[in-house]
Design a protein around this motif. Sequence first.
Motif, PDB file in Angstrom:
ATOM      1  N   PRO A   3     -41.222  87.480  63.952  1.00  0.00           N
ATOM      2  CA  PRO A   3     -40.023  87.630  63.177  1.00  0.00           C
ATOM      3  C   PRO A   3     -40.368  88.811  62.029  1.00  0.00           C
ATOM      4  CG  PRO A   3     -40.448  85.207  63.005  1.00  0.00           C
ATOM      5  CD  PRO A   3     -41.583  86.048  63.894  1.00  0.00           C
ATOM      6  N   ILE A   4     -41.492  88.904  61.486  1.00  0.00           N
ATOM      7  CA  ILE A   4     -41.733  90.153  60.691  1.00  0.00           C
ATOM      8  C   ILE A   4     -41.617  91.254  61.455  1.00  0.00           C
ATOM      9  CG2 ILE A   4     -43.450  91.180  59.142  1.00  0.00           C
ATOM     10  CD1 ILE A   4     -44.327  88.295  58.318  1.00  0.00           C
ATOM     11  N   GLN A   5     -42.265  91.603  62.614  1.00  0.00           N
ATOM     12  CA  GLN A   5     -42.244  92.678  63.352  1.00  0.00           C
ATOM     13  C   GLN A   5     -40.716  93.028  63.773  1.00  0.00           C
ATOM     14  OE1 GLN A   5     -44.754  94.908  63.991  1.00  0.00           O
ATOM     15  NE2 GLN A   5     -43.090  96.228  64.623  1.00  0.00           N
ATOM     16  N   ASP A   9     -38.961  96.377  62.910  1.00  0.00           N
ATOM     17  CA  ASP A   9     -38.210  97.212  64.051  1.00  0.00           C
ATOM     18  C   ASP A   9     -36.695  97.469  63.639  1.00  0.00           C
ATOM     19  OD1 ASP A   9     -40.542  97.388  65.451  1.00  0.00           O
ATOM     20  OD2 ASP A   9     -39.804  95.794  66.769  1.00  0.00           O
ATOM     21  N   GLU A  10     -36.172  96.370  63.024  1.00  0.00           N
ATOM     22  CA  GLU A  10     -34.732  96.688  62.497  1.00  0.00           C
ATOM     23  C   GLU A  10     -34.673  97.936  61.424  1.00  0.00           C
ATOM     24  OE1 GLU A  10     -31.264  94.365  59.885  1.00  0.00           O
ATOM     25  OE2 GLU A  10     -32.383  93.316  61.419  1.00  0.00           O
ATOM     26  N   ILE A  11     -35.287  97.782  60.332  1.00  0.00           N
ATOM     27  CA  ILE A  11     -35.465  98.675  59.531  1.00  0.00           C
ATOM     28  C   ILE A  11     -35.846  99.932  59.764  1.00  0.00           C
ATOM     29  CG2 ILE A  11     -36.883  99.432  57.164  1.00  0.00           C
ATOM     30  CD1 ILE A  11     -37.273  96.444  56.807  1.00  0.00           C
ATOM     31  N   LYS A  12     -36.889 100.112  60.787  1.00  0.00           N
ATOM     32  CA  LYS A  12     -37.175 101.469  61.192  1.00  0.00           C
ATOM     33  C   LYS A  12     -36.193 102.154  62.253  1.00  0.00           C
ATOM     34  CE  LYS A  12     -42.115 101.087  61.200  1.00  0.00           C
ATOM     35  NZ  LYS A  12     -43.487 101.030  62.084  1.00  0.00           N
ATOM     36  N   SER A  13     -35.224 101.048  62.651  1.00  0.00           N
ATOM     37  CA  SER A  13     -34.246 101.782  63.719  1.00  0.00           C
ATOM     38  C   SER A  13     -32.921 102.144  62.849  1.00  0.00           C
ATOM     39  CB  SER A  13     -33.457 100.605  64.534  1.00  0.00           C
ATOM     40  OG  SER A  13     -33.035  99.749  63.750  1.00  0.00           O
ATOM     41  N   ARG A  14     -32.922 102.304  61.501  1.00  0.00           N
ATOM     42  CA  ARG A  14     -31.978 102.726  60.782  1.00  0.00           C
ATOM     43  C   ARG A  14     -32.141 104.165  60.525  1.00  0.00           C
ATOM     44  NH1 ARG A  14     -29.414  98.678  57.375  1.00  0.00           N
ATOM     45  NH2 ARG A  14     -30.481  96.520  57.768  1.00  0.00           N
ATOM     46  N   GLN A  16     -32.555 107.648  58.782  1.00  0.00           N
ATOM     47  CA  GLN A  16     -33.306 108.201  57.392  1.00  0.00           C
ATOM     48  C   GLN A  16     -32.303 108.275  56.126  1.00  0.00           C
ATOM     49  OE1 GLN A  16     -35.740 111.183  57.976  1.00  0.00           O
ATOM     50  NE2 GLN A  16     -36.552 111.252  56.023  1.00  0.00           N
ATOM     51  N   GLY A  17     -32.608 107.671  55.184  1.00  0.00           N
ATOM     52  CA  GLY A  17     -31.853 107.594  54.175  1.00  0.00           C
ATOM     53  C   GLY A  17     -30.823 106.393  53.939  1.00  0.00           C
ATOM     54  N   GLU A  18     -30.443 105.836  54.970  1.00  0.00           N
ATOM     55  CA  GLU A  18     -29.651 104.623  54.994  1.00  0.00           C
ATOM     56  C   GLU A  18     -30.016 103.379  54.319  1.00  0.00           C
ATOM     57  OE1 GLU A  18     -27.411 101.580  58.185  1.00  0.00           O
ATOM     58  OE2 GLU A  18     -28.613 103.290  58.838  1.00  0.00           O
ATOM     59  N   ASP A  19     -29.281 102.836  53.122  1.00  0.00           N
ATOM     60  CA  ASP A  19     -29.956 101.844  52.398  1.00  0.00           C
ATOM     61  C   ASP A  19     -29.868 100.482  53.047  1.00  0.00           C
ATOM     62  OD1 ASP A  19     -29.768 103.469  50.011  1.00  0.00           O
ATOM     63  OD2 ASP A  19     -27.625 103.075  49.525  1.00  0.00           O
ATOM     64  N   PHE A  20     -31.013  99.671  52.546  1.00  0.00           N
ATOM     65  CA  PHE A  20     -31.042  98.393  53.240  1.00  0.00           C
ATOM     66  C   PHE A  20     -31.707  97.601  52.086  1.00  0.00           C
ATOM     67  CE2 PHE A  20     -35.186 100.350  54.101  1.00  0.00           C
ATOM     68  CZ  PHE A  20     -36.036  99.368  53.795  1.00  0.00           C
ATOM     69  N   SER A  21     -31.683  96.395  52.294  1.00  0.00           N
ATOM     70  CA  SER A  21     -32.197  95.349  51.100  1.00  0.00           C
ATOM     71  C   SER A  21     -33.140  94.774  51.972  1.00  0.00           C
ATOM     72  CB  SER A  21     -31.105  94.597  50.771  1.00  0.00           C
ATOM     73  OG  SER A  21     -31.906  93.461  50.034  1.00  0.00           O
ATOM     74  N   TYR A  22     -34.635  94.715  51.429  1.00  0.00           N
ATOM     75  CA  TYR A  22     -35.645  93.988  52.121  1.00  0.00           C
ATOM     76  C   TYR A  22     -35.231  92.604  52.010  1.00  0.00           C
ATOM     77  CZ  TYR A  22     -39.199  97.738  52.193  1.00  0.00           C
ATOM     78  OH  TYR A  22     -39.743  98.555  52.671  1.00  0.00           O
ATOM     79  N   LEU A  36     -42.517  91.160  53.994  1.00  0.00           N
ATOM     80  CA  LEU A  36     -41.873  92.174  54.630  1.00  0.00           C
ATOM     81  C   LEU A  36     -41.835  93.589  54.041  1.00  0.00           C
ATOM     82  CD1 LEU A  36     -39.952  93.239  56.903  1.00  0.00           C
ATOM     83  CD2 LEU A  36     -38.087  92.525  55.721  1.00  0.00           C
ATOM     84  N   SER A  37     -41.795  93.484  52.676  1.00  0.00           N
ATOM     85  CA  SER A  37     -41.940  94.938  52.137  1.00  0.00           C
ATOM     86  C   SER A  37     -43.306  95.462  52.156  1.00  0.00           C
ATOM     87  CB  SER A  37     -41.471  94.589  50.831  1.00  0.00           C
ATOM     88  OG  SER A  37     -41.852  95.824  50.099  1.00  0.00           O
ATOM     89  N   ARG A  38     -44.260  94.592  51.967  1.00  0.00           N
ATOM     90  CA  ARG A  38     -45.665  94.945  52.169  1.00  0.00           C
ATOM     91  C   ARG A  38     -45.988  95.510  53.616  1.00  0.00           C
ATOM     92  NH1 ARG A  38     -46.750  90.551  48.954  1.00  0.00           N
ATOM     93  NH2 ARG A  38     -47.314  89.446  50.636  1.00  0.00           N
ATOM     94  N   ARG A  39     -45.637  94.781  54.617  1.00  0.00           N
ATOM     95  CA  ARG A  39     -45.988  95.149  55.863  1.00  0.00           C
ATOM     96  C   ARG A  39     -45.076  96.368  56.272  1.00  0.00           C
ATOM     97  NH1 ARG A  39     -46.863  90.971  59.942  1.00  0.00           N
ATOM     98  NH2 ARG A  39     -47.946  89.672  58.668  1.00  0.00           N
ATOM     99  N   HIS A  40     -43.831  96.524  55.804  1.00  0.00           N
ATOM    100  CA  HIS A  40     -43.212  97.829  56.192  1.00  0.00           C
ATOM    101  C   HIS A  40     -43.985  98.882  55.721  1.00  0.00           C
ATOM    102  CE1 HIS A  40     -39.648 100.543  55.591  1.00  0.00           C
ATOM    103  NE2 HIS A  40     -39.751 100.634  56.755  1.00  0.00           N
ATOM    104  N   ARG A  41     -44.359  98.856  54.570  1.00  0.00           N
ATOM    105  CA  ARG A  41     -44.983 100.095  53.523  1.00  0.00           C
ATOM    106  C   ARG A  41     -46.307 100.307  53.876  1.00  0.00           C
ATOM    107  NH1 ARG A  41     -45.183  98.977  48.272  1.00  0.00           N
ATOM    108  NH2 ARG A  41     -44.772  96.761  48.668  1.00  0.00           N
TER     109      ARG A  41
END
Length: 53
Positions: A3-5, A9-14, A16-22, A36-41
């Motif tokens: 689920p974390i991956q 993947d969903e965050i990376k598919s956005r 660039q510059g599109e807002d999202f909320s962890y 999620l935030s730590r893994r993504h960063r």
Amino acid sequence: MDPIQAAIDEIKSREQGEDFSYTEVATRYGINCSTLSRRHRGVTASLAATTND
């Protein structure tokens, strides 16, 4: 898929510059938003990625 991956993947598919909320993404996948935030960063890696077999 992990689920974390899937959330990363969903965050990376956005676009660039599109807002999202962890918090919103984490809630959708039933995972902790801090993790999620730590893994993504790239601050932390999954336990499986750090295991030396």
